[in-house]
Design a protein around this motif. Sequence first.
Motif, mmCIF file in Angstrom:
data_model
loop_
_atom_site.group_PDB
_atom_site.id
_atom_site.type_symbol
_atom_site.label_atom_id
_atom_site.label_comp_id
_atom_site.label_asym_id
_atom_site.label_seq_id
_atom_site.Cartn_x
_atom_site.Cartn_y
_atom_site.Cartn_z
ATOM 1 N N ALA A 21 0.850 -1.198 0.000
ATOM 2 C CA ALA A 21 0.000 0.000 0.000
ATOM 3 C C ALA A 21 0.883 1.245 0.000
ATOM 4 O O ALA A 21 1.999 1.235 0.516
ATOM 5 N N ASN A 22 0.376 2.312 -0.601
ATOM 6 C CA ASN A 22 1.043 3.621 -0.638
ATOM 7 C C ASN A 22 2.373 3.596 -1.389
ATOM 8 O O ASN A 22 3.290 4.323 -1.051
ATOM 9 N N THR A 23 2.455 2.751 -2.415
ATOM 10 C CA THR A 23 3.636 2.677 -3.268
ATOM 11 C C THR A 23 3.346 3.425 -4.562
ATOM 12 O O THR A 23 2.237 3.363 -5.089
ATOM 13 N N GLU A 24 4.365 4.136 -5.050
ATOM 14 C CA GLU A 24 4.230 4.875 -6.301
ATOM 15 C C GLU A 24 5.455 4.640 -7.174
ATOM 16 O O GLU A 24 6.518 4.293 -6.675
ATOM 17 N N TYR A 25 5.268 4.859 -8.471
ATOM 18 C CA TYR A 25 6.384 4.967 -9.397
ATOM 19 C C TYR A 25 6.659 6.458 -9.547
ATOM 20 O O TYR A 25 5.734 7.258 -9.676
ATOM 21 N N ARG A 26 7.916 6.826 -9.534
ATOM 22 C CA ARG A 26 8.308 8.221 -9.778
ATOM 23 C C ARG A 26 9.008 8.251 -11.130
ATOM 24 O O ARG A 26 10.067 7.641 -11.299
ATOM 25 N N ILE A 27 8.384 8.938 -12.069
ATOM 26 C CA ILE A 27 8.960 9.087 -13.396
ATOM 27 C C ILE A 27 9.497 10.508 -13.443
ATOM 28 O O ILE A 27 8.734 11.478 -13.341
ATOM 29 N N ALA A 28 10.814 10.644 -13.558
ATOM 30 C CA ALA A 28 11.430 11.967 -13.423
ATOM 31 C C ALA A 28 12.430 12.218 -14.537
ATOM 32 O O ALA A 28 13.100 11.302 -15.025
ATOM 33 N N TRP A 29 12.522 13.485 -14.890
ATOM 34 C CA TRP A 29 13.536 13.955 -15.819
ATOM 35 C C TRP A 29 14.379 14.983 -15.091
ATOM 36 O O TRP A 29 13.857 15.795 -14.327
ATOM 37 N N GLY A 30 15.681 14.920 -15.313
ATOM 38 C CA GLY A 30 16.568 15.886 -14.672
ATOM 39 C C GLY A 30 17.989 15.646 -15.119
ATOM 40 O O GLY A 30 18.247 15.118 -16.207
ATOM 41 N N TYR A 31 18.917 16.031 -14.247
ATOM 42 C CA TYR A 31 20.341 15.911 -14.569
ATOM 43 C C TYR A 31 21.010 15.015 -13.545
ATOM 44 O O TYR A 31 20.739 15.087 -12.354
ATOM 45 N N GLU A 32 21.919 14.169 -14.061
ATOM 46 C CA GLU A 32 22.687 13.284 -13.202
ATOM 47 C C GLU A 32 24.164 13.555 -13.469
ATOM 48 O O GLU A 32 24.566 13.795 -14.611
ATOM 49 N N GLN A 33 24.927 13.519 -12.399
ATOM 50 C CA GLN A 33 26.364 13.779 -12.510
ATOM 51 C C GLN A 33 27.079 12.526 -13.025
ATOM 52 O O GLN A 33 27.122 11.515 -12.344
ATOM 53 N N TRP A 34 27.603 12.635 -14.224
ATOM 54 C CA TRP A 34 28.432 11.588 -14.817
ATOM 55 C C TRP A 34 29.768 12.223 -15.173
ATOM 56 O O TRP A 34 30.217 12.160 -16.297
ATOM 57 N N GLY A 35 30.371 12.885 -14.207
ATOM 58 C CA GLY A 35 31.557 13.699 -14.465
ATOM 59 C C GLY A 35 31.117 15.102 -14.819
ATOM 60 O O GLY A 35 31.588 16.080 -14.270
ATOM 61 N N THR A 36 30.159 15.197 -15.725
ATOM 62 C CA THR A 36 29.482 16.455 -16.051
ATOM 63 C C THR A 36 27.984 16.170 -15.979
ATOM 64 O O THR A 36 27.562 15.012 -16.076
ATOM 65 N N PRO A 37 27.160 17.201 -15.808
ATOM 66 C CA PRO A 37 25.715 16.953 -15.766
ATOM 67 C C PRO A 37 25.192 16.419 -17.104
ATOM 68 O O PRO A 37 25.477 16.978 -18.157
ATOM 69 N N VAL A 38 24.456 15.317 -17.046
ATOM 70 C CA VAL A 38 23.887 14.675 -18.223
ATOM 71 C C VAL A 38 22.377 14.612 -18.038
ATOM 72 O O VAL A 38 21.898 14.190 -16.980
#
Length: 156
Positions: A21-38
Amino acid sequence: MAKVFDARRAIFVPATGGHPANTEYRIAWGYEQWGTPVPVTKVQMVYENKVAGRLSPSYPDGTLDERAVILALDLVKKGYGTSSKKSKVVLVLKELSPDKTQDDLIEQAEDELFNMHLVINQNTNSSLSPVVDVNLDKKLELEGNIIALIFNVDIA
């Protein structure tokens, strides 16, 4: 090397299909640090309002969960979603049937979201009585008697 994800937009999808109960999927767009923001898109599991960052999301094949996650991936790429801590964009799919009108399904979804977020917030901060406001933002008719309901859920 640890990667740090900075979500700029997120859409939440309530999970069914055997999840707790009370579980969700979070679908997100953003930037991740892979040495530089990607720029990246992520699907993550959320339990009781806490992102389970290292847990791979899963949804049963051929279900409304799967269809909702796929639709949310498309919508987040098109600019839907929010990064606010006090409000969420939530996508719910419902199947029309002869005994349920669209208005019935909208009301059912609103009630489910209200109750889910009330419980989540009471569990995380029992000293306060949270105010939860659920508002329908958009309705989309999909094939196969499915309607997609996009809600804004505000928690104060």
